[in-house]
Write a protein that holds these residues in place. Structure first.
Motif, PDB file in Angstrom:
ATOM      1  N   TYR A 287       7.422  31.353  46.331  1.00 27.97           N
ATOM      2  CA  TYR A 287       8.749  30.732  45.943  1.00 27.97           C
ATOM      3  C   TYR A 287       8.592  29.661  44.760  1.00 27.97           C
ATOM      4  O   TYR A 287       9.638  28.935  44.537  1.00 27.97           O
ATOM      5  N   ASP A 288       7.464  29.720  44.135  1.00 31.04           N
ATOM      6  CA  ASP A 288       7.155  28.683  42.866  1.00 31.04           C
ATOM      7  C   ASP A 288       8.126  29.034  41.971  1.00 31.04           C
ATOM      8  O   ASP A 288       8.445  30.167  41.870  1.00 31.04           O
ATOM      9  N   GLY A 289       7.961  28.314  40.921  1.00 35.15           N
ATOM     10  CA  GLY A 289       8.905  28.415  39.867  1.00 35.15           C
ATOM     11  C   GLY A 289       8.330  29.744  38.780  1.00 35.15           C
ATOM     12  O   GLY A 289       9.114  30.271  37.971  1.00 35.15           O
ATOM     13  N   ASN A 290       7.128  29.999  39.222  1.00 34.38           N
ATOM     14  CA  ASN A 290       6.461  30.988  38.423  1.00 34.38           C
ATOM     15  C   ASN A 290       6.069  32.114  39.550  1.00 34.38           C
ATOM     16  O   ASN A 290       5.368  33.129  39.147  1.00 34.38           O
ATOM     17  N   GLY A 291       6.760  32.023  40.616  1.00 33.36           N
ATOM     18  CA  GLY A 291       6.391  32.928  41.913  1.00 33.36           C
ATOM     19  C   GLY A 291       7.017  34.387  41.765  1.00 33.36           C
ATOM     20  O   GLY A 291       7.805  34.586  40.885  1.00 33.36           O
ATOM     21  N   PHE A 292       6.599  35.161  42.586  1.00 35.23           N
ATOM     22  CA  PHE A 292       7.359  36.453  43.012  1.00 35.23           C
ATOM     23  C   PHE A 292       8.715  36.480  42.885  1.00 35.23           C
ATOM     24  O   PHE A 292       9.447  37.471  42.209  1.00 35.23           O
ATOM     25  N   MET A 293       9.455  35.646  43.738  1.00 34.80           N
ATOM     26  CA  MET A 293      10.821  35.854  43.793  1.00 34.80           C
ATOM     27  C   MET A 293      11.425  35.286  42.571  1.00 34.80           C
ATOM     28  O   MET A 293      12.548  36.084  42.302  1.00 34.80           O
TER      29      MET A 293
END
Length: 333
Positions: free
Chosen positions: A174-180
């Motif tokens: 759920y990070d700013g560069n994550g999967f979602m």
């Protein structure tokens, strides 16, 4: 005449046999309480229970007492070294100590936010965990089948994943560069960054706490006899009435135990809020570590620890009450 004379003593003998059996039963029942009382007072049982009690007393009870005395300003004895190294140490001003350390913590502008963060995450996460565990347990109890078994097995997967790995996986997911974020960006949707928010902490605590709650609640619901549910269905009771009057009351003790253990575990959690939570406000488990290490204020951290301890003790009252209630219902006390 001869037949009646021969059968008469037999009838008397037959009548006497049940009388002897009924007279012997109360005697056996009268002896059972004496045997149970003697078993409860057996010295062997006392010495078998003594080692764990001594371990808890030495490695938990005595350190808690020493820490509590330090929070009240007793800086001598085992607290001498830490009182010399630490900053902002409040020493006792009377024979019983002082509450200056508690006043300093409660007057700190960060503490109310940290306390609210801890209590709100504990309440929300515990409620969601219990609802999900009840849903899984009721579905498996009523429906059963392969789908219910598969869902129950999948729900236990977080039990075998270390908490630090789960927390870091949720952090990157759920990070700013994550999967979602990356996935929804392909469709022009700006997915919110959940890392370093209270929502991420709630998701992480639900993930880590759900397997144990499902095991407890499911075992309690599975112990309900089928005859009770089938009788209620034959009498025309609806599903909600069966759930409200039969299933929930009979599984009440396991549900309370699951809720208390979940709430206490979330309230004192450290890894999940450290990886997923914001810097400020944060949960008290992380703030205690900050005050003890980074800020070099051990007395303040101990005061916060006792605040969590007091809140957890209030939750533990429900656990004790549930156990006493179960023991009274089973006739053990």
């Amino acid at each position: 005449a001869s037949s009646s004379s021969t059968s008469y003593p037999r009838r008397n003998a037959d009548r006497c046999k049940p009388a002897k059996a009924t007279s012997a039963r109360p005697a056996s029942r009268a002896k059972s309480p004496r045997l149970s009382a003697a078993a409860k007072l057996s010295p062997l049982g006392f010495f078998m229970a003594l080692p764990p009690v001594l371990v808890v007393l030495c490695f938990v009870g005595i350190p808690i007492f020493i820490a509590f005395s330090f929070s009240l300003g007793f800086t001598g004895g085992p607290n001498e070294v830490i009182s010399i190294i630490g900053q902002d140490i409040y020493k006792k001003t009377s024979w019983w100590g002082t509450l200056d350390a508690y006043k300093a913590v409660f007057n700190d502008a960060r503490f109310p936010g940290d306390l609210w963060m801890t209590l709100s995450v504990t309440f929300i996460s515990t409620t969601v965990v219990l609802l999900m565990a009840l849903g899984m347990g009721i579905y498996q109890r009523i429906k059963g089948g392969r789908i219910a078994s598969l869902l129950s097995t999948l729900s236990l997967v977080p039990l075998f994943v270390p908490v630090v790995i789960s927390a870091w996986a949720i952090h990157t997911f759920y990070d700013g560069n994550g999967f979602m974020k990356t996935f929804f960006m392909q469709f022009g949707i700006d997915f919110p960054t959940l890392t370093s928010t209270r929502t991420a902490v709630i998701l992480g605590t639900i993930w880590t706490s759900l397997p144990f709650a499902i095991l407890m609640v499911t075992s309690g619901l599975q112990s309900i006899p089928d005859a009770l549910i089938e009788t209620a269905q034959d009498a025309g009771a609806s599903f909600m009435r069966i759930l409200r009057t039969i299933m929930i009351p009979l599984a009440f003790v396991p549900i309370v135990i699951a809720g208390t253990f979940t709430a206490i575990g979330i309230m004192g959690s450290f890894t999940v809020p450290l990886f997923l939570g914001p810097n400020q406000p944060t949960m008290l488990g992380v703030e205690i570590s900050n005050f003890f290490g980074a800020y070099n204020r051990p007395q303040h951290s101990i005061v916060m620890a006792f605040v969590i301890f007091a809140a957890a003790s209030g939750i533990a009252v429900l656990y004790i009450w549930a156990n006493v209630r179960s023991a009274k219902q089973s006739g053990r006390i």
